[in-house]
Write a protein that holds these residues in place. Sequence first.
Motif, PDB file in Angstrom:
ATOM      1  N   ILE A 181       0.835  -1.206   0.000  1.00  0.00           N
ATOM      2  CA  ILE A 181       0.000   0.000   0.000  1.00  0.00           C
ATOM      3  C   ILE A 181       0.868   1.254   0.000  1.00  0.00           C
ATOM      4  CG2 ILE A 181      -1.620   1.348   1.408  1.00  0.00           C
ATOM      5  CD1 ILE A 181      -2.898  -1.336   2.244  1.00  0.00           C
ATOM      6  N   ALA A 182       1.960   1.229   0.745  1.00  0.00           N
ATOM      7  CA  ALA A 182       2.856   2.391   0.787  1.00  0.00           C
ATOM      8  C   ALA A 182       3.451   2.669  -0.588  1.00  0.00           C
ATOM      9  CB  ALA A 182       3.964   2.161   1.805  1.00  0.00           C
ATOM     10  N   ASP A 183       3.851   1.632  -1.299  1.00  0.00           N
ATOM     11  CA  ASP A 183       4.387   1.825  -2.646  1.00  0.00           C
ATOM     12  C   ASP A 183       3.312   2.375  -3.586  1.00  0.00           C
ATOM     13  OD1 ASP A 183       6.856   0.960  -1.857  1.00  0.00           O
ATOM     14  OD2 ASP A 183       6.717  -1.022  -2.796  1.00  0.00           O
ATOM     15  N   MET A 184       2.095   1.855  -3.461  1.00  0.00           N
ATOM     16  CA  MET A 184       1.012   2.353  -4.302  1.00  0.00           C
ATOM     17  C   MET A 184       0.689   3.800  -3.953  1.00  0.00           C
ATOM     18  SD  MET A 184      -1.581  -0.898  -4.881  1.00  0.00           S
ATOM     19  CE  MET A 184      -1.907  -1.297  -3.157  1.00  0.00           C
ATOM     20  N   ARG A 185       0.760   4.122  -2.676  1.00  0.00           N
ATOM     21  CA  ARG A 185       0.469   5.487  -2.242  1.00  0.00           C
ATOM     22  C   ARG A 185       1.482   6.477  -2.821  1.00  0.00           C
ATOM     23  NH1 ARG A 185      -4.176   7.122  -0.063  1.00  0.00           N
ATOM     24  NH2 ARG A 185      -4.157   5.477   1.536  1.00  0.00           N
ATOM     25  N   ALA A 186       2.725   6.078  -2.929  1.00  0.00           N
ATOM     26  CA  ALA A 186       3.739   6.972  -3.504  1.00  0.00           C
ATOM     27  C   ALA A 186       3.419   7.299  -4.954  1.00  0.00           C
ATOM     28  CB  ALA A 186       5.118   6.321  -3.381  1.00  0.00           C
ATOM     29  N   THR A 187       2.925   6.307  -5.700  1.00  0.00           N
ATOM     30  CA  THR A 187       2.505   6.579  -7.081  1.00  0.00           C
ATOM     31  C   THR A 187       1.287   7.484  -7.099  1.00  0.00           C
ATOM     32  OG1 THR A 187       3.370   4.453  -7.846  1.00  0.00           O
ATOM     33  CG2 THR A 187       1.706   5.511  -9.230  1.00  0.00           C
ATOM     34  N   ASN A 219       3.028  11.195 -11.681  1.00  0.00           N
ATOM     35  CA  ASN A 219       2.104  12.300 -11.485  1.00  0.00           C
ATOM     36  C   ASN A 219       1.174  11.941 -10.338  1.00  0.00           C
ATOM     37  OD1 ASN A 219       2.926  14.083 -13.429  1.00  0.00           O
ATOM     38  ND2 ASN A 219       1.473  13.391 -14.977  1.00  0.00           N
ATOM     39  N   ALA A 220       0.446  12.905  -9.802  1.00  0.00           N
ATOM     40  CA  ALA A 220      -0.578  12.584  -8.819  1.00  0.00           C
ATOM     41  C   ALA A 220      -1.753  11.902  -9.522  1.00  0.00           C
ATOM     42  CB  ALA A 220      -1.053  13.852  -8.118  1.00  0.00           C
ATOM     43  N   HIS A 221      -2.345  10.916  -8.853  1.00  0.00           N
ATOM     44  CA  HIS A 221      -3.477  10.164  -9.402  1.00  0.00           C
ATOM     45  C   HIS A 221      -4.577  10.125  -8.351  1.00  0.00           C
ATOM     46  CE1 HIS A 221      -1.205   8.725 -12.921  1.00  0.00           C
ATOM     47  NE2 HIS A 221      -0.185   8.622 -12.092  1.00  0.00           N
ATOM     48  N   PRO A 222      -5.472  11.114  -8.358  1.00  0.00           N
ATOM     49  CA  PRO A 222      -6.505  11.198  -7.316  1.00  0.00           C
ATOM     50  C   PRO A 222      -7.419   9.984  -7.263  1.00  0.00           C
ATOM     51  CG  PRO A 222      -6.340  13.260  -8.554  1.00  0.00           C
ATOM     52  CD  PRO A 222      -5.510  12.266  -9.292  1.00  0.00           C
ATOM     53  N   GLY A 223      -7.745   9.411  -8.417  1.00  0.00           N
ATOM     54  CA  GLY A 223      -8.610   8.242  -8.424  1.00  0.00           C
ATOM     55  C   GLY A 223      -7.986   7.067  -7.703  1.00  0.00           C
ATOM     56  N   LEU A 224      -6.710   6.845  -7.950  1.00  0.00           N
ATOM     57  CA  LEU A 224      -5.994   5.776  -7.252  1.00  0.00           C
ATOM     58  C   LEU A 224      -5.907   6.081  -5.762  1.00  0.00           C
ATOM     59  CD1 LEU A 224      -4.242   3.225  -7.082  1.00  0.00           C
ATOM     60  CD2 LEU A 224      -2.282   4.619  -7.825  1.00  0.00           C
ATOM     61  N   ALA A 225      -5.644   7.333  -5.408  1.00  0.00           N
ATOM     62  CA  ALA A 225      -5.536   7.708  -4.001  1.00  0.00           C
ATOM     63  C   ALA A 225      -6.836   7.425  -3.255  1.00  0.00           C
ATOM     64  CB  ALA A 225      -5.156   9.186  -3.879  1.00  0.00           C
ATOM     65  N   ALA A 226      -7.972   7.770  -3.865  1.00  0.00           N
ATOM     66  CA  ALA A 226      -9.262   7.523  -3.219  1.00  0.00           C
ATOM     67  C   ALA A 226      -9.515   6.032  -3.047  1.00  0.00           C
ATOM     68  CB  ALA A 226     -10.383   8.160  -4.049  1.00  0.00           C
ATOM     69  N   ALA A 227      -9.163   5.234  -4.059  1.00  0.00           N
ATOM     70  CA  ALA A 227      -9.336   3.788  -3.957  1.00  0.00           C
ATOM     71  C   ALA A 227      -8.427   3.204  -2.883  1.00  0.00           C
ATOM     72  CB  ALA A 227      -9.050   3.139  -5.310  1.00  0.00           C
ATOM     73  N   LEU A 228      -7.227   3.755  -2.754  1.00  0.00           N
ATOM     74  CA  LEU A 228      -6.311   3.284  -1.719  1.00  0.00           C
ATOM     75  C   LEU A 228      -6.856   3.565  -0.323  1.00  0.00           C
ATOM     76  CD1 LEU A 228      -2.818   4.160  -3.204  1.00  0.00           C
ATOM     77  CD2 LEU A 228      -3.581   1.900  -2.462  1.00  0.00           C
ATOM     78  N   TRP A 237      -2.975   0.719  -9.759  1.00  0.00           N
ATOM     79  CA  TRP A 237      -1.578   1.125  -9.552  1.00  0.00           C
ATOM     80  C   TRP A 237      -0.774   0.928 -10.825  1.00  0.00           C
ATOM     81  CZ3 TRP A 237       2.626  -2.331  -7.150  1.00  0.00           C
ATOM     82  CH2 TRP A 237       3.784  -1.601  -6.878  1.00  0.00           C
ATOM     83  N   TYR A 238      -0.946  -0.212 -11.469  1.00  0.00           N
ATOM     84  CA  TYR A 238      -0.213  -0.442 -12.716  1.00  0.00           C
ATOM     85  C   TYR A 238      -0.723   0.476 -13.826  1.00  0.00           C
ATOM     86  CZ  TYR A 238       1.909  -4.444 -10.435  1.00  0.00           C
ATOM     87  OH  TYR A 238       2.614  -5.228  -9.564  1.00  0.00           O
ATOM     88  N   ALA A 239      -2.027   0.745 -13.853  1.00  0.00           N
ATOM     89  CA  ALA A 239      -2.554   1.684 -14.849  1.00  0.00           C
ATOM     90  C   ALA A 239      -1.913   3.049 -14.680  1.00  0.00           C
ATOM     91  CB  ALA A 239      -4.076   1.780 -14.720  1.00  0.00           C
TER      92      ALA A 239
END
Length: 582
Positions: free
Chosen positions: A458-464, A473-482, A518-520
């Motif tokens: 989760i920490a690695d995904m959060r950094a992305t 770049n920042a990815h708000p959609g991924l952040a909300a899902a995380l 995360w991969y997307a």
Amino acid sequence: MADYRAPTRDMRFILNEVLDAARIRALPGFDEYEPDTVDAILEEAGRFAGSVLAPLNRVGDTEGATWSPEGVAAAPGFGDAYRQYVEAGWNGLTGSPDHGGMGMPRVLGSVATEMWNAANMSFALCPLLTASAVEALSHHGSDEQKARYLEKLVSGEWTGCMDLTEPQAGSDLAAVRTRAQADGDAYRLFGQKIYITWGEHDVADNIIHLVLARLPDAPAGVKGISLFLVPKFILDDAGGPGARNDMRCASIEHKLGIHASPTCTITYGEEGDGALGYLVGEENRGLACMFTMMNAARHKMGLQALGVADRAYQAALTYARDRQQGGTAIVEHADVKRMLMTMRSQIDVLRALCLDTASQMDVAESSDDAAERKTAQARVDVLIPIVKGWGTELGVELTNTGVQIHGGMGFVEETGAAQYLRDARIAPIYEGTNGIQAIDLVGRKLLRDQGSAMKALIADMRATADGTAPGANAHPGLAAALDLFEQATDTLIAGGQDVAMANAFNYMMLAGYVVGAWYAARIADVARVALDGETDETDFYQARQASARFYIRQILPKARGYAAMVAGGPDAVDMVDAARHL
């Protein structure tokens, strides 16, 4: 049935641009993992898959393997294709050079495995099971067993298979009854196994069975299972196939799909003094040996689902470009574009997930840094049930979507769309049903270490998501899902075993969709960098961005539903009285 074209450009993109190829190249023994070598292997593997294996997919489905009292005959053309496969050295691509293999990393072997399964899933199951036998013997076999069997298995001259379950046992290996009796330095086996993939055939000179059985004084349950090497032909003094062992294929199954893959019932000891076998590893430690085989096989199940889904996508895309409706090709219709992008976007992220997991397996096995090996293995342990569970669920969903794109033509056999769906349907069932994958994820991989490995992911995904990872770049959609995924993780850890078991499948699916996002995001970031620079592949990188954008906007919202199911707790399941409500 549409031709198969290996997506080598997409594979190179993941291998060389999304993943850290230099990290793999720096591992001991992998210095030949160079771009030119990788490109050459991908191109030749794609040619072999498309020209040799894919044309046999239809005949394998319609004619299949055949049983007789003398044994099992492979589908027409399969024997010759297997001979070409072995002679070209494909079976030894990732095998140890100590046993005649090429010694390439798993991550490269994984793209070849995807190709074989996309071209002909029934064929690909044979070397897949051989690879599992190599895994078991490499880790647990004696020096003598390695010397006598590994070279032939690595080359593919002999094949291997796993003989695990029995009619009364299913997934409950504690119920295994096959027995083994000591006979000098060897053992004699008696009993029956079912669902043995490629357990009998005529494409290789010998078949090496790895069989779970019980010794007479073994403890009850899974703690009393041992693993035995049981060859179809007992080796003679020269090390070649000699006398036929006391084991037979009693029948092969009539199945929904994978008709050319013989699924066998094997009996031991019905015609003589018992099947001669040799203990692998320690007595009563067969389950540990089995999981060595099983974890590698489960990763390959994800690759299998990926390959068949990509084949279905290619067929659907070809059909949609050719099929005219309302004065235009249906590929221009909004709903067909939606379905095609539903397939394409998830294939992209599933490929990244499968290959990233393979690269972590390479690090876990080959790094000379103990701490790095441990960290990589923890990541592998978390990702494997997602690869197998979520990945094979996608395989069924996407091949089903391929049928839908074909419309009525998808429901008839001539287009091949139905075969992809029928073949893919087995993947969520074997090598541990997806319910078992979910239990493994939340039980062994989440609760056991209180989520430390998952929280590292989760920490690695959060950094992305936050844009703090290199090149992100920042990815708000991924952040909300995380946020939702982290809450679900905490809910299961706090709730303990009962809450985790009732929510296991939903949590696994939630994990899959979020990890896919995360991969997307990573794919989109790499494509953005390429487009901001100078590239002569603008269309390729724009297509990758479009695919990633579609995934985040149209696929990732499914995570909210699964998160809500987990947040709801186990009550909906626990309140069901099996005797009165079902």
